[in-house]
Design a protein around this motif. Structure first.
Motif, PDB file in Angstrom:
ATOM      1  N   CYS A 110       0.833  -1.211   0.000  1.00  0.00           N
ATOM      2  CA  CYS A 110       0.000   0.000   0.000  1.00  0.00           C
ATOM      3  C   CYS A 110       0.862   1.254   0.000  1.00  0.00           C
ATOM      4  O   CYS A 110       0.576   2.223  -0.727  1.00  0.00           O
ATOM      5  CB  CYS A 110      -0.912   0.010   1.230  1.00  0.00           C
ATOM      6  SG  CYS A 110      -1.676  -1.582   1.577  1.00  0.00           S
ATOM      7  N   ASN A 135      -7.715  -4.059  -1.832  1.00  0.00           N
ATOM      8  CA  ASN A 135      -7.703  -3.052  -0.766  1.00  0.00           C
ATOM      9  C   ASN A 135      -8.596  -1.865  -1.099  1.00  0.00           C
ATOM     10  O   ASN A 135      -8.693  -1.453  -2.254  1.00  0.00           O
ATOM     11  CB  ASN A 135      -6.268  -2.529  -0.540  1.00  0.00           C
ATOM     12  CG  ASN A 135      -5.305  -3.626  -0.153  1.00  0.00           C
ATOM     13  OD1 ASN A 135      -5.182  -3.979   1.007  1.00  0.00           O
ATOM     14  ND2 ASN A 135      -4.620  -4.193  -1.132  1.00  0.00           N
ATOM     15  N   GLU A 151     -12.115   2.372   5.706  1.00  0.00           N
ATOM     16  CA  GLU A 151     -11.763   1.259   4.819  1.00  0.00           C
ATOM     17  C   GLU A 151     -12.983   0.383   4.581  1.00  0.00           C
ATOM     18  O   GLU A 151     -14.038   0.573   5.192  1.00  0.00           O
ATOM     19  CB  GLU A 151     -10.623   0.436   5.424  1.00  0.00           C
ATOM     20  CG  GLU A 151     -10.933  -0.159   6.781  1.00  0.00           C
ATOM     21  CD  GLU A 151      -9.701  -0.759   7.454  1.00  0.00           C
ATOM     22  OE1 GLU A 151      -8.901  -1.398   6.755  1.00  0.00           O
ATOM     23  OE2 GLU A 151      -9.553  -0.579   8.669  1.00  0.00           O
TER      24      GLU A 151
END
Length: 334
Positions: A110, A135, A151
């Motif tokens: 990430c 993700n 998230e």
């Protein structure tokens, strides 16, 4: 001056990149593509990486004009990602580090995306929307960590798009998300779908289940293009809502979109409208850098190496669940 090589193989993209002080010398990639209606499984993906990694490594070295002796650090994706494909790249990276007698550094996937986005777009301190097949996170930097403000609580947005492409039997070449994007451009009849934002978090599995369960009935009234259009509009509106909320909290006037889904022109356009209304700036990259690549791993590793981060060889393992905020960002002190 740091010359770094990066190995990326956390999903179906195998990438090897070489950078020299932020200059991209090589960006080589192979993609494992499955038949329409099928996803990619860890074992078969790992086999694809095994069969191609030596060719991609040779191609990257030739493209860069760099010899192994000139490389300062060998970087690889430590995680997050699929275990078997990650292991292939980690093993080759460890082997190269031993053969070339170079230090090795595991990089968070990430953070590779974030630092690559900052390098290419020249964004200074943006609120980051990280959207990919595995993700979905809204991130902002604070006190040497990339903090996660929101998230997905179930599946990633890219996974949702990919799985709906399988329902419609769309091709996986060049990617199912790209083919949904193209189909959506021809759709204009909007289907009201579940909209699931929970505070700063989002949920996509219910929307996918709704469309999977009702697909035969839906196709009586809506074209596949209409359904792709409706799905994109709903998912992206959810993402923009939580991004805007994070911007307001942080007092931010920059947004950076990274990850494979970040290539989507409709997502960029919708985010652009929100930024314009807020007097903010939008930063985004194209498929060379937003889709998984080895350059981002090399660049993030080079930054960490230059800042003094070192890894013991015995720690050069993989971590399938490697959180963005687990990493101490040694190369930033703003």
């Amino acid at each position: 001056m740091v010359i770094a090589i990066g190995f990326e193989g956390s999903a179906n993209k195998l990438g090897i990149g070489i950078v020299k002080d932020g200059e991209i010398l090589a960006n080589c990639r192979r993609t494992y593509i499955t038949p329409p209606g099928e996803g990619f499984l860890p074992r078969e993906t790992a086999e694809h990486h095994q069969q191609n990694i030596h060719d991609v490594l040779q191609e990257a070295l030739e493209q860069s004009g760099i010899s192994p002796q000139e490389i300062d650090v060998v970087c690889y994706t430590k995680g997050p990602g699929m275990g078997a494909p990650l292991s292939v790249c980690a093993i080759v990276a460890r082997t190269c580090a031993k053969l070339w007698n170079k230090p090795i550094l595991g990089v968070n996937h990430c953070i590779g995306h974030i630092e690559m986005g900052r390098l290419i777009t020249k964004a200074n301190n943006p609120t980051v929307l990280y959207v990919s097949g595995g993700n979905t996170q809204v991130i902002a930097y604070s006190r040497q960590r990339y903090r996660i403000f929101g998230e997905t609580i179930d599946i990633a947005v890219g996974n949702c798009l990919d799985r709906f492409a399988r329902v419609l039997k769309l091709s996986n070449a060049p990617s199912p998300g790209y083919n949904i994007e193209q189909a959506a451009k021809k759709g204009n009849k909007y289907l009201q779908l579940p909209y699931c934002v929970k505070g700063m978090d989002v949920s996509f599995s219910g929307i996918l289940s709704y469309m999977e369960d009702k697909i035969d009935d839906l196709l009586k009234d809506y074209s596949p293009e209409d359904l792709c259009f409706s799905l994109q509009e709903t998912l992206f509106a959810m993402l923009i809502e939580i991004t805007e909320r994070a911007m307001a909290h942080c007092g931010s006037d920059e947004v950076l979109i990274v990850g494979g889904v970040g290539c989507n022109e409709r997502l960029q356009a919708m985010m652009g409208v929100m930024c314009e209304e807020r007097g903010a700036r939008l930063f985004a990259t194209d498929e060379r850098f937003c889709i998984d690549n080895g350059v981002m791993i090399a660049h993030a590793g080079a930054l960490a190496h230059a800042a003094g981060t070192r890894m013991d060889f015995t720690d050069a393992t993989i971590t399938q669940r490697y959180r963005t905020d687990d990493v101490l960002v040694t190369w930033r002190d703003d």
